[in-house]
Design a protein around this motif. Structure first.
Motif, PDB file in Angstrom:
ATOM      1  N   LEU A  21       0.840  -1.193   0.000  1.00  0.00           N
ATOM      2  CA  LEU A  21       0.000   0.000   0.000  1.00  0.00           C
ATOM      3  C   LEU A  21       0.876   1.243   0.000  1.00  0.00           C
ATOM      4  O   LEU A  21       1.698   1.441   0.882  1.00  0.00           O
ATOM      5  CB  LEU A  21      -0.918  -0.002   1.227  1.00  0.00           C
ATOM      6  CG  LEU A  21      -1.896   1.159   1.348  1.00  0.00           C
ATOM      7  CD1 LEU A  21      -2.867   1.171   0.177  1.00  0.00           C
ATOM      8  CD2 LEU A  21      -2.656   1.062   2.664  1.00  0.00           C
ATOM      9  N   ASN A  22       0.704   2.070  -1.024  1.00  0.00           N
ATOM     10  CA  ASN A  22       1.441   3.323  -1.134  1.00  0.00           C
ATOM     11  C   ASN A  22       0.663   4.439  -0.447  1.00  0.00           C
ATOM     12  O   ASN A  22       1.164   5.065   0.475  1.00  0.00           O
ATOM     13  CB  ASN A  22       1.687   3.641  -2.614  1.00  0.00           C
ATOM     14  CG  ASN A  22       2.506   4.876  -2.836  1.00  0.00           C
ATOM     15  OD1 ASN A  22       2.545   5.779  -2.014  1.00  0.00           O
ATOM     16  ND2 ASN A  22       3.173   4.940  -3.969  1.00  0.00           N
ATOM     17  N   THR A  23      -0.575   4.670  -0.897  1.00  0.00           N
ATOM     18  CA  THR A  23      -1.422   5.697  -0.280  1.00  0.00           C
ATOM     19  C   THR A  23      -2.870   5.228  -0.282  1.00  0.00           C
ATOM     20  O   THR A  23      -3.259   4.357  -1.065  1.00  0.00           O
ATOM     21  CB  THR A  23      -1.362   7.039  -1.045  1.00  0.00           C
ATOM     22  OG1 THR A  23      -1.783   6.830  -2.386  1.00  0.00           O
ATOM     23  CG2 THR A  23       0.014   7.642  -1.013  1.00  0.00           C
ATOM     24  N   TYR A  24      -3.654   5.793   0.610  1.00  0.00           N
ATOM     25  CA  TYR A  24      -5.088   5.547   0.617  1.00  0.00           C
ATOM     26  C   TYR A  24      -5.801   6.823   1.035  1.00  0.00           C
ATOM     27  O   TYR A  24      -5.228   7.693   1.670  1.00  0.00           O
ATOM     28  CB  TYR A  24      -5.466   4.388   1.543  1.00  0.00           C
ATOM     29  CG  TYR A  24      -5.220   4.657   3.000  1.00  0.00           C
ATOM     30  CD1 TYR A  24      -6.241   5.141   3.817  1.00  0.00           C
ATOM     31  CD2 TYR A  24      -3.979   4.421   3.582  1.00  0.00           C
ATOM     32  CE1 TYR A  24      -6.022   5.391   5.161  1.00  0.00           C
ATOM     33  CE2 TYR A  24      -3.755   4.664   4.917  1.00  0.00           C
ATOM     34  CZ  TYR A  24      -4.773   5.146   5.709  1.00  0.00           C
ATOM     35  OH  TYR A  24      -4.567   5.389   7.038  1.00  0.00           O
ATOM     36  N   ARG A  25      -7.077   6.919   0.622  1.00  0.00           N
ATOM     37  CA  ARG A  25      -7.867   8.104   0.952  1.00  0.00           C
ATOM     38  C   ARG A  25      -9.337   7.705   0.974  1.00  0.00           C
ATOM     39  O   ARG A  25      -9.788   6.878   0.187  1.00  0.00           O
ATOM     40  CB  ARG A  25      -7.618   9.171  -0.111  1.00  0.00           C
ATOM     41  CG  ARG A  25      -8.444  10.405   0.011  1.00  0.00           C
ATOM     42  CD  ARG A  25      -8.140  11.418  -1.085  1.00  0.00           C
ATOM     43  NE  ARG A  25      -7.786  10.770  -2.331  1.00  0.00           N
ATOM     44  CZ  ARG A  25      -6.816  11.161  -3.133  1.00  0.00           C
ATOM     45  NH1 ARG A  25      -6.096  12.215  -2.859  1.00  0.00           N
ATOM     46  NH2 ARG A  25      -6.550  10.525  -4.239  1.00  0.00           N
ATOM     47  N   PHE A  26     -10.100   8.315   1.883  1.00  0.00           N
ATOM     48  CA  PHE A  26     -11.548   8.134   1.929  1.00  0.00           C
ATOM     49  C   PHE A  26     -12.174   9.515   1.921  1.00  0.00           C
ATOM     50  O   PHE A  26     -12.007  10.288   2.863  1.00  0.00           O
ATOM     51  CB  PHE A  26     -11.969   7.356   3.180  1.00  0.00           C
ATOM     52  CG  PHE A  26     -13.433   7.082   3.246  1.00  0.00           C
ATOM     53  CD1 PHE A  26     -14.019   6.172   2.385  1.00  0.00           C
ATOM     54  CD2 PHE A  26     -14.232   7.729   4.168  1.00  0.00           C
ATOM     55  CE1 PHE A  26     -15.377   5.911   2.446  1.00  0.00           C
ATOM     56  CE2 PHE A  26     -15.587   7.476   4.234  1.00  0.00           C
ATOM     57  CZ  PHE A  26     -16.161   6.559   3.384  1.00  0.00           C
ATOM     58  N   ASN A  28       1.673  -0.607  -4.886  1.00  0.00           N
ATOM     59  CA  ASN A  28       2.887  -0.876  -5.662  1.00  0.00           C
ATOM     60  C   ASN A  28       3.167  -2.368  -5.679  1.00  0.00           C
ATOM     61  O   ASN A  28       2.789  -3.091  -4.743  1.00  0.00           O
ATOM     62  CB  ASN A  28       4.093  -0.149  -5.050  1.00  0.00           C
ATOM     63  CG  ASN A  28       3.955   1.354  -5.132  1.00  0.00           C
ATOM     64  OD1 ASN A  28       3.327   1.894  -6.032  1.00  0.00           O
ATOM     65  ND2 ASN A  28       4.542   2.045  -4.169  1.00  0.00           N
ATOM     66  N   ASP A  29       3.865  -2.823  -6.719  1.00  0.00           N
ATOM     67  CA  ASP A  29       4.277  -4.224  -6.859  1.00  0.00           C
ATOM     68  C   ASP A  29       3.111  -5.174  -6.591  1.00  0.00           C
ATOM     69  O   ASP A  29       3.131  -5.981  -5.670  1.00  0.00           O
ATOM     70  CB  ASP A  29       5.451  -4.536  -5.923  1.00  0.00           C
ATOM     71  CG  ASP A  29       6.639  -3.632  -6.169  1.00  0.00           C
ATOM     72  OD1 ASP A  29       6.914  -3.353  -7.348  1.00  0.00           O
ATOM     73  OD2 ASP A  29       7.268  -3.180  -5.195  1.00  0.00           O
ATOM     74  N   VAL A  30       2.104  -5.087  -7.423  1.00  0.00           N
ATOM     75  CA  VAL A  30       0.854  -5.816  -7.203  1.00  0.00           C
ATOM     76  C   VAL A  30       0.814  -7.090  -8.044  1.00  0.00           C
ATOM     77  O   VAL A  30       1.209  -7.099  -9.202  1.00  0.00           O
ATOM     78  CB  VAL A  30      -0.356  -4.924  -7.560  1.00  0.00           C
ATOM     79  CG1 VAL A  30      -1.656  -5.628  -7.256  1.00  0.00           C
ATOM     80  CG2 VAL A  30      -0.274  -3.604  -6.816  1.00  0.00           C
ATOM     81  N   LEU A  33      -1.649 -15.413 -13.325  1.00  0.00           N
ATOM     82  CA  LEU A  33      -0.957 -14.473 -12.455  1.00  0.00           C
ATOM     83  C   LEU A  33      -0.483 -13.298 -13.301  1.00  0.00           C
ATOM     84  O   LEU A  33       0.156 -13.487 -14.334  1.00  0.00           O
ATOM     85  CB  LEU A  33       0.248 -15.134 -11.786  1.00  0.00           C
ATOM     86  CG  LEU A  33       1.193 -14.222 -10.993  1.00  0.00           C
ATOM     87  CD1 LEU A  33       0.484 -13.667  -9.766  1.00  0.00           C
ATOM     88  CD2 LEU A  33       2.445 -14.956 -10.598  1.00  0.00           C
ATOM     89  N   VAL A  34      -0.826 -12.090 -12.870  1.00  0.00           N
ATOM     90  CA  VAL A  34      -0.389 -10.877 -13.564  1.00  0.00           C
ATOM     91  C   VAL A  34       0.277  -9.972 -12.539  1.00  0.00           C
ATOM     92  O   VAL A  34      -0.264  -9.735 -11.466  1.00  0.00           O
ATOM     93  CB  VAL A  34      -1.590 -10.140 -14.216  1.00  0.00           C
ATOM     94  CG1 VAL A  34      -1.140  -8.841 -14.842  1.00  0.00           C
ATOM     95  CG2 VAL A  34      -2.277 -11.027 -15.230  1.00  0.00           C
ATOM     96  N   LYS A  35       1.472  -9.484 -12.878  1.00  0.00           N
ATOM     97  CA  LYS A  35       2.198  -8.572 -11.989  1.00  0.00           C
ATOM     98  C   LYS A  35       2.261  -7.190 -12.624  1.00  0.00           C
ATOM     99  O   LYS A  35       2.520  -7.068 -13.823  1.00  0.00           O
ATOM    100  CB  LYS A  35       3.617  -9.080 -11.741  1.00  0.00           C
ATOM    101  CG  LYS A  35       3.666 -10.395 -10.992  1.00  0.00           C
ATOM    102  CD  LYS A  35       5.092 -10.842 -10.743  1.00  0.00           C
ATOM    103  CE  LYS A  35       5.108 -12.160 -10.002  1.00  0.00           C
ATOM    104  NZ  LYS A  35       6.471 -12.590  -9.677  1.00  0.00           N
ATOM    105  N   VAL A  36       2.009  -6.164 -11.812  1.00  0.00           N
ATOM    106  CA  VAL A  36       2.108  -4.781 -12.280  1.00  0.00           C
ATOM    107  C   VAL A  36       2.880  -3.968 -11.250  1.00  0.00           C
ATOM    108  O   VAL A  36       2.894  -4.295 -10.065  1.00  0.00           O
ATOM    109  CB  VAL A  36       0.723  -4.140 -12.540  1.00  0.00           C
ATOM    110  CG1 VAL A  36       0.015  -4.814 -13.692  1.00  0.00           C
ATOM    111  CG2 VAL A  36      -0.139  -4.165 -11.300  1.00  0.00           C
ATOM    112  N   ASP A  37       3.529  -2.901 -11.723  1.00  0.00           N
ATOM    113  CA  ASP A  37       4.319  -2.063 -10.826  1.00  0.00           C
ATOM    114  C   ASP A  37       3.446  -1.204  -9.926  1.00  0.00           C
ATOM    115  O   ASP A  37       3.747  -1.014  -8.753  1.00  0.00           O
ATOM    116  CB  ASP A  37       5.252  -1.152 -11.625  1.00  0.00           C
ATOM    117  CG  ASP A  37       6.313  -1.937 -12.385  1.00  0.00           C
ATOM    118  OD1 ASP A  37       6.676  -3.036 -11.922  1.00  0.00           O
ATOM    119  OD2 ASP A  37       6.766  -1.445 -13.425  1.00  0.00           O
TER     120      ASP A  37
END
Length: 116
Positions: free
Chosen positions: A62-67, A77-79, A87-91
């Motif tokens: 988790l980089n950032t979160y907001r409500f 990040n790095d999901v 399986l799929v990886k994304v930055d």
């Protein structure tokens, strides 16, 4: 009122471009185009809530979160996304989650989310 999240999808953009062209050629009024977009918002939200049954698991940092205004926004990040055998990886990925039920039909323990 339905969420307008899906207007920025390929389908939503194509619809808006087609409506703009029809307005430019004076085949429809801007008011009719707005009504079509509002109907699209309702239809896409209903279809996704009632027809999609696939589930995907994901894990990342988790980089950032907001409500804000009853809308969650997460940046991860790095999901890794997993579905049964795939399986799929994304930055980096941004997830926008909105309450998917109307207030009149929702009780405190009944939460549905629409993920973009």
């Amino acid at each position: 009122m339905a969420y307008q999240l899906y207007r920025n999808t390929t389908l939503g953009n194509s619809l808006q471009e087609s409506l703009d062209e029809l307005i430019q050629t004076q085949q429809i009024t801007p008011q009719l185009a707005l009504q079509v977009l509002l109907q699209f918002d309702k239809a896409i939200n209903t279809a996704l809530a009632n027809r999609v049954r696939n589930r995907v698991n994901f894990r990342g940092s988790l980089n950032t979160y907001r409500f804000c205004d009853n809308v969650w926004t997460f940046v991860l990040n790095d999901v890794e996304f997993r579905e049964v055998t795939d399986l799929v990886k994304v930055d980096k990925v941004k997830i926008v989650a909105c309450d998917g039920k109307s207030e009149s039909t929702q009780n405190k323990n009944d939460k549905w989310w629409v993920i973009k």
